[in-house]
Write an enzyme that holds these catalytic residues in place. Structure first.
Site, PDB file in Angstrom:
ATOM      1  N   LYS A   1       0.830  -1.213   0.000  1.00  0.00           N
ATOM      2  CA  LYS A   1       0.000   0.000   0.000  1.00  0.00           C
ATOM      3  C   LYS A   1       0.863   1.261   0.000  1.00  0.00           C
ATOM      4  CE  LYS A   1      -1.712   1.622   4.087  1.00  0.00           C
ATOM      5  NZ  LYS A   1      -1.487   3.048   4.382  1.00  0.00           N
ATOM      6  N   ASN A   2       1.826   1.314   0.924  1.00  0.00           N
ATOM      7  CA  ASN A   2       2.570   2.563   1.097  1.00  0.00           C
ATOM      8  C   ASN A   2       3.597   2.821  -0.001  1.00  0.00           C
ATOM      9  OD1 ASN A   2       1.015   3.150   3.277  1.00  0.00           O
ATOM     10  ND2 ASN A   2       2.531   2.529   4.810  1.00  0.00           N
TER      11      ASN A   2
ATOM     12  N   CYS B   1      -5.411   7.928   9.812  1.00  0.00           N
ATOM     13  CA  CYS B   1      -5.586   7.222  11.084  1.00  0.00           C
ATOM     14  C   CYS B   1      -5.356   8.164  12.262  1.00  0.00           C
ATOM     15  CB  CYS B   1      -4.555   6.103  11.204  1.00  0.00           C
ATOM     16  SG  CYS B   1      -4.937   4.647  10.251  1.00  0.00           S
TER      17      CYS B   1
ATOM     18  N   ARG C   1       0.515  14.147  13.920  1.00  0.00           N
ATOM     19  CA  ARG C   1       0.978  13.992  12.550  1.00  0.00           C
ATOM     20  C   ARG C   1       1.015  15.304  11.755  1.00  0.00           C
ATOM     21  NH1 ARG C   1      -1.496   8.604  10.066  1.00  0.00           N
ATOM     22  NH2 ARG C   1       0.507   8.498   9.010  1.00  0.00           N
TER      23      ARG C   1
ATOM     24  N   ASP D   1       4.493   0.191  12.180  1.00  0.00           N
ATOM     25  CA  ASP D   1       3.320  -0.469  11.588  1.00  0.00           C
ATOM     26  C   ASP D   1       3.203  -1.936  11.984  1.00  0.00           C
ATOM     27  OD1 ASP D   1       2.666   1.906  10.410  1.00  0.00           O
ATOM     28  OD2 ASP D   1       3.425   1.384   8.419  1.00  0.00           O
TER      29      ASP D   1
ATOM     30  N   ARG E   1      -8.614  -0.127   4.562  1.00  0.00           N
ATOM     31  CA  ARG E   1      -7.716   0.850   3.938  1.00  0.00           C
ATOM     32  C   ARG E   1      -6.378   0.224   3.583  1.00  0.00           C
ATOM     33  NH1 ARG E   1      -6.312   5.097   7.739  1.00  0.00           N
ATOM     34  NH2 ARG E   1      -4.946   5.546   6.005  1.00  0.00           N
TER      35      ARG E   1
HETATM   36  N1  EPU Z   1       6.285  14.293  11.431  1.00  0.00           N
HETATM   37  C1  EPU Z   1       6.395  15.607  11.778  1.00  0.00           C
HETATM   38  N2  EPU Z   1       6.361  16.546  10.776  1.00  0.00           N
HETATM   39  C2  EPU Z   1       6.223  16.210   9.466  1.00  0.00           C
HETATM   40  C3  EPU Z   1       6.121  14.852   9.118  1.00  0.00           C
HETATM   41  C4  EPU Z   1       6.159  13.900  10.128  1.00  0.00           C
HETATM   42  O1  EPU Z   1       6.518  15.952  12.956  1.00  0.00           O
HETATM   43  O2  EPU Z   1       6.184  17.103   8.627  1.00  0.00           O
HETATM   44  C5  EPU Z   1       6.334  13.263  12.485  1.00  0.00           C
HETATM   45  C6  EPU Z   1       5.045  12.463  12.576  1.00  0.00           C
HETATM   46  O3  EPU Z   1       4.067  13.134  13.338  1.00  0.00           O
HETATM   47  C7  EPU Z   1       5.508  11.168  13.188  1.00  0.00           C
HETATM   48  C8  EPU Z   1       6.908  11.000  12.584  1.00  0.00           C
HETATM   49  O4  EPU Z   1       7.301  12.291  12.151  1.00  0.00           O
HETATM   50  O5  EPU Z   1       5.619  11.318  14.564  1.00  0.00           O
HETATM   51  C9  EPU Z   1       6.994  10.055  11.405  1.00  0.00           C
HETATM   52  O6  EPU Z   1       6.003  10.364  10.454  1.00  0.00           O
HETATM   53  P1  EPU Z   1       6.141  10.075   8.905  1.00  0.00           P
HETATM   54  O7  EPU Z   1       5.981  11.348   8.181  1.00  0.00           O
HETATM   55  O8  EPU Z   1       7.338   9.235   8.634  1.00  0.00           O
HETATM   56  O9  EPU Z   1       4.845   9.174   8.660  1.00  0.00           O
HETATM   57  P2  EPU Z   1       3.925   9.259   7.412  1.00  0.00           P
HETATM   58  O10 EPU Z   1       4.769   9.536   6.233  1.00  0.00           O
HETATM   59  O11 EPU Z   1       2.757  10.104   7.694  1.00  0.00           O
HETATM   60  C10 EPU Z   1       4.156   6.757   6.683  1.00  0.00           C
HETATM   61  C11 EPU Z   1       3.213   5.616   6.447  1.00  0.00           C
HETATM   62  C12 EPU Z   1       2.652   5.163   7.787  1.00  0.00           C
HETATM   63  C13 EPU Z   1       3.820   4.721   8.670  1.00  0.00           C
HETATM   64  C14 EPU Z   1       4.834   5.874   8.824  1.00  0.00           C
HETATM   65  C15 EPU Z   1       6.072   5.487   9.590  1.00  0.00           C
HETATM   66  C16 EPU Z   1       2.364   6.104   4.242  1.00  0.00           C
HETATM   67  C17 EPU Z   1       1.219   6.517   3.395  1.00  0.00           C
HETATM   68  N3  EPU Z   1       2.152   6.076   5.565  1.00  0.00           N
HETATM   69  O12 EPU Z   1       3.391   7.778   7.316  1.00  0.00           O
HETATM   70  O13 EPU Z   1       1.817   4.052   7.521  1.00  0.00           O
HETATM   71  O14 EPU Z   1       3.337   4.366   9.945  1.00  0.00           O
HETATM   72  O15 EPU Z   1       5.236   6.332   7.517  1.00  0.00           O
HETATM   73  O16 EPU Z   1       6.712   4.423   8.986  1.00  0.00           O
HETATM   74  O17 EPU Z   1       3.430   5.786   3.744  1.00  0.00           O
HETATM   75  C18 EPU Z   1       0.083   2.540   7.933  1.00  0.00           C
HETATM   76  O18 EPU Z   1       0.306   2.035   6.822  1.00  0.00           O
HETATM   77  O19 EPU Z   1      -0.662   1.999   8.806  1.00  0.00           O
HETATM   78  C19 EPU Z   1       0.690   3.806   8.284  1.00  0.00           C
HETATM   79  C20 EPU Z   1       0.218   4.598   9.246  1.00  0.00           C
END
Ligand code: EPU
Length: 426
Positions: free
Chosen positions: A31-32, A124, A129, A312, A404
């Site tokens: 998915k990701n 989620c 976030r 995850d 999802r």
């Molecule tokens: N963060 C910030 N500022 C930002 C971006 C992130 O503070 O601008 C913080 C977040 O709040 C969090 C940490 O950094 O505490 C990591 O967040 P990240 O941005 O890496 O997560 P994401 O990109 O929103 C993706 C996956 C998630 C997975 C995380 C961590 C996708 C679409 N989603 O999320 O997947 O948990 O990376 O590996 O790629 C899932 O599939 O269940 C899922 C939640």
């Protein structure tokens, strides 16, 4: 193809526990990885073909979003064909509220049109976030960014190369920056990037589109192209889906062959599983998982960015450790609010206490069926896993979270012998 299957918010699972999972299961596309690759099609005017695409709510919503932007998209089986006849740089809010990954439209829209209007994302409920790192990147690349009325307004007059270092490691932040820079013909450097396999799959796609990208440790050097090309690409296998079935095999004391799973993407998960009592073997083009020892050992788990233990997989391991012989500690270091499943697991008889970002899991002898509520995607998976070993009947509500991110989960589990049914409230 299950595009005719309509999931609803009132769907729930009923699981009869007690049957070991046995047999083979095909791992779906990730998915990701699929989501950023779908968004990458915005960058080009040429046709794109993506294969090994899982049929999931988030994928369908991304396709809807691309269609709203003007693209022609056909989904047939696990193939998605995109003719990116995009004529709008505004996403609207309806879909983006459902899915945090919709922020990934910002980079390619800004790259293609020099302007983008993107609704602030949902997703989620696993913490605040924020998207500050995405925005800081675009600002340092010379874009004007404003947030008003629930939208991000971004524009850039002249695209130029940039040297940017992320303050923290972010998966979609890294992807958004790469997506944008693939359309900037000057050289750029990104530091402190995420190295998750899904990010690397996007890098492969952007290279196929004509960008030059070199990844050295946590640094990427990118030289984009004025006219990104169309591409054909097969999405990598979903390491989190694979990991979820691996936990299922050990938890139920069964034996499962995960066809197509890539062990190289699962190093930290395999290591923990073996430490707890799992037996993991490479087998042809897959991974075979069973239990090595009768009783499960407690463990200490800390979630980290890749190649560390993935957040995850935290919830699924919590279900596993609920039945370990002793006390385990799980520290969640990526998201500040990702323990909602603990209280639901406790309803099934687990003994878990949460303090701040740490969960203390006191192993119990048995779990018992009850009615529980999913709160996010991976939490839902942990409840299904727990239901598979709980005595009696477990009802898991709010499984739209699960839809999802897991393709045909109940069908795959039934093939492995599980007694699980999807029911629907009238
Ligand atoms: N963060 C910030 N500022 C930002 C971006 C992130 O503070 O601008 C913080 C977040 O709040 C969090 C940490 O950094 O505490 C990591 O967040 P990240 O941005 O890496 O997560 P994401 O990109 O929103 C993706 C996956 C998630 C997975 C995380 C961590 C996708 C679409 N989603 O999320 O997947 O948990 O990376 O590996 O790629 C899932 O599939 O269940 C899922 C939640």
């Amino acid at each position: 193809m299950t595009s005719t299957t309509l999931y609803t918010y009132s769907d729930y699972f009923v699981v009869e526990g007690g049957i070991p999972l046995r047999g083979e299961v095909e791992v779906s596309g990730a998915k990701n990885a699929t989501l950023p690759i779908l968004f990458s099609t915005i960058l080009t005017e040429e046709d794109c073909l993506i294969t090994n695409v899982p049929d999931l709510l988030d994928v369908r919503n991304t396709i809807k979003l691309l269609r709203n932007l003007g693209a022609e998209v056909e989904q047939a089986g696990n193939k998605v064909f995109v003719r990116p006849t995009i004529n709008s740089f505004t996403t609207g809010q309806e879909i983006v509220r459902l899915m945090r990954a919709s922020i990934l439209s910002l980079g390619p829209l800004l790259g293609r049109f020099g302007r983008a209007v993107v609704g602030l994302p949902g997703g989620c409920s696993i913490g605040a976030r924020p998207v500050d790192q995405h925005i800081k990147f675009f600002q340092s690349a010379g874009a004007k960014v404003e947030i008003r009325n629930g939208y991000i307004y971004a524009s850039v007059d002249k695209k130029r190369g940039v040297h940017f270092s992320f303050e923290l490691i972010t998966v979609t932040g890294t992807e958004n920056a790469l997506l944008y820079l693939a359309s900037v013909p000057e050289e750029s450097v990104l530091e402190n990037i995420a190295l998750e396999p899904e990010v690397m799959d996007l890098v492969e796609v952007l290279k196929k589109m004509g960008a030059e990208i070199e990844v050295r440790g946590r640094k990427a050097i990118i030289k984009g192209t004025e006219r990104p090309r169309g591409f054909i690409h097969s999405v990598i296998p979903d390491r989190i889906e694979a990991g979820t079935f691996m936990v299922g095999a050990v938890l139920t004391d069964g034996e499962v062959l995960l066809k197509g799973a890539n062990p190289d993407h699962l190093g930290s998960v395999i290591k923990k599983l073996e430490e707890i009592g799992g037996k993991v073997e490479k087998n042809g083009d897959g991974i075979k998982v069973s239990r090595r020892e009768r009783s499960l050992k407690p463990a200490y788990i800390e979630t980290e960015v890749y190649p560390g233990f993935p957040t995850d997989m935290q919830a699924q391991f919590m279900s596993l450790l609920s039945l370990a012989d002793g006390r385990s500690v799980i520290r969640e270091k990526i998201f500040e609010n990702r323990f909602h499943h603990a209280q639901e697991l406790n309803r099934l008889g687990a003994c878990i206490t949460v303090r701040g970002n740490t969960a203390y899991v006191n192993g119990v002898k048995e779990l018992y069926g009850a009615e529980v509520y999913s709160t996010d995607l991976r939490a839902s998976a942990s409840l299904v896993l727990a239901g598979l070993v709980a005595k009696g009947k477990t009802t898991i509500r709010n499984i739209y979270h699960l839809d999802r991110g897991y393709e045909k989960l109940e069908e795959k589990l039934r093939k492995l012998g599980a007694r699980i049914e999807r029911e629907r409230e009238d």
